[in-house]
Design a protein around this motif. Structure first.
Motif, PDB file in Angstrom:
ATOM      1  N   GLU A  67       2.272   1.100   2.367  1.00  0.00           N
ATOM      2  CA  GLU A  67       0.946   1.654   2.630  1.00  0.00           C
ATOM      3  C   GLU A  67      -0.096   0.589   2.302  1.00  0.00           C
ATOM      4  O   GLU A  67      -0.088   0.023   1.215  1.00  0.00           O
ATOM      5  N   LEU A  68      -0.994   0.331   3.247  1.00  0.00           N
ATOM      6  CA  LEU A  68      -2.017  -0.691   3.076  1.00  0.00           C
ATOM      7  C   LEU A  68      -3.403  -0.061   3.099  1.00  0.00           C
ATOM      8  O   LEU A  68      -3.652   0.891   3.838  1.00  0.00           O
ATOM      9  N   TYR A  69      -4.288  -0.619   2.294  1.00  0.00           N
ATOM     10  CA  TYR A  69      -5.693  -0.215   2.279  1.00  0.00           C
ATOM     11  C   TYR A  69      -6.469  -1.222   3.108  1.00  0.00           C
ATOM     12  O   TYR A  69      -6.295  -2.437   2.953  1.00  0.00           O
ATOM     13  N   HIS A  80      -4.980   6.088   9.173  1.00  0.00           N
ATOM     14  CA  HIS A  80      -5.928   7.131   8.779  1.00  0.00           C
ATOM     15  C   HIS A  80      -7.230   6.476   8.326  1.00  0.00           C
ATOM     16  O   HIS A  80      -7.233   5.670   7.393  1.00  0.00           O
ATOM     17  N   CYS A 109     -13.484   2.551   5.610  1.00  0.00           N
ATOM     18  CA  CYS A 109     -12.195   2.156   5.033  1.00  0.00           C
ATOM     19  C   CYS A 109     -11.116   3.090   5.565  1.00  0.00           C
ATOM     20  O   CYS A 109     -11.411   4.144   6.122  1.00  0.00           O
ATOM     21  N   GLY A 110      -9.875   2.662   5.363  1.00  0.00           N
ATOM     22  CA  GLY A 110      -8.780   3.491   5.847  1.00  0.00           C
ATOM     23  C   GLY A 110      -7.454   2.994   5.326  1.00  0.00           C
ATOM     24  O   GLY A 110      -7.380   2.069   4.501  1.00  0.00           O
ATOM     25  N   TYR A 111      -6.391   3.610   5.831  1.00  0.00           N
ATOM     26  CA  TYR A 111      -5.035   3.293   5.405  1.00  0.00           C
ATOM     27  C   TYR A 111      -4.152   3.085   6.624  1.00  0.00           C
ATOM     28  O   TYR A 111      -4.279   3.803   7.618  1.00  0.00           O
ATOM     29  N   ARG A 169       0.028   2.489   7.466  1.00  0.00           N
ATOM     30  CA  ARG A 169       1.396   2.476   6.941  1.00  0.00           C
ATOM     31  C   ARG A 169       2.264   1.699   7.931  1.00  0.00           C
ATOM     32  O   ARG A 169       2.288   1.998   9.117  1.00  0.00           O
ATOM     33  N   ALA A 188      -2.128  -0.518  -0.883  1.00  0.00           N
ATOM     34  CA  ALA A 188      -2.834   0.693  -1.305  1.00  0.00           C
ATOM     35  C   ALA A 188      -2.350   1.107  -2.688  1.00  0.00           C
ATOM     36  O   ALA A 188      -1.149   1.097  -2.959  1.00  0.00           O
ATOM     37  N   GLN A 231      -2.472   7.253  -5.181  1.00  0.00           N
ATOM     38  CA  GLN A 231      -3.576   8.185  -5.379  1.00  0.00           C
ATOM     39  C   GLN A 231      -3.448   8.833  -6.748  1.00  0.00           C
ATOM     40  O   GLN A 231      -2.375   9.284  -7.136  1.00  0.00           O
TER      41      GLN A 231
END
Length: 107
Positions: free
Chosen positions: A4-6, A33, A46-48, A50, A79, A82
């Motif tokens: 998962e990347l930010y 996302h 910003c987003g994510y 995968r 990422a 959370q």
């Protein structure tokens, strides 16, 4: 390394399709996302993303951190997990005369 990347510092006009196309140069994108404001529905910039494998995620960071997307230089990083929202423990009973629950004032 996580898959998962930010993605930060994105243009507010960037779409999930833009991200998917850009990140596909590094490998298979399994999900995208973009974070939006719940009241306005507008992007927060910003987003994510995968990626299918950790190797592809690493490649995406190396290749795309600092890339141009819709005239903005984006940042790409792993990422962070959370955080769970923590709530204070519920108070039990009414405060005693000393101001703390369960404590009695000395006679």
């Amino acid at each position: 390394m996580a898959k998962e990347l930010y993605v930060g510092h994105m243009s507010y006009e960037a779409t999930e399709d833009d991200l998917r196309r850009l990140f596909s140069v590094a490998g298979t994108v399994t999900s995208v996302h973009i974070i939006t404001d719940p009241e306005t529905g507008r992007s927060k910039g910003c987003g994510y993303v995968r990626m299918l494998t950790e190797e592809e995620a690493k490649e995406a960071i190396e290749t795309l951190d600092g890339a141009l997307l819709r005239n903005r230089v984006i940042t790409v990083s792993v990422a962070r997990p959370q955080k769970q929202a923590t709530r204070p423990a519920p108070r039990r009973g009414k405060p005693g005369p000393g101001g703390r629950p369960g404590k009695k004032r000395p006679s």
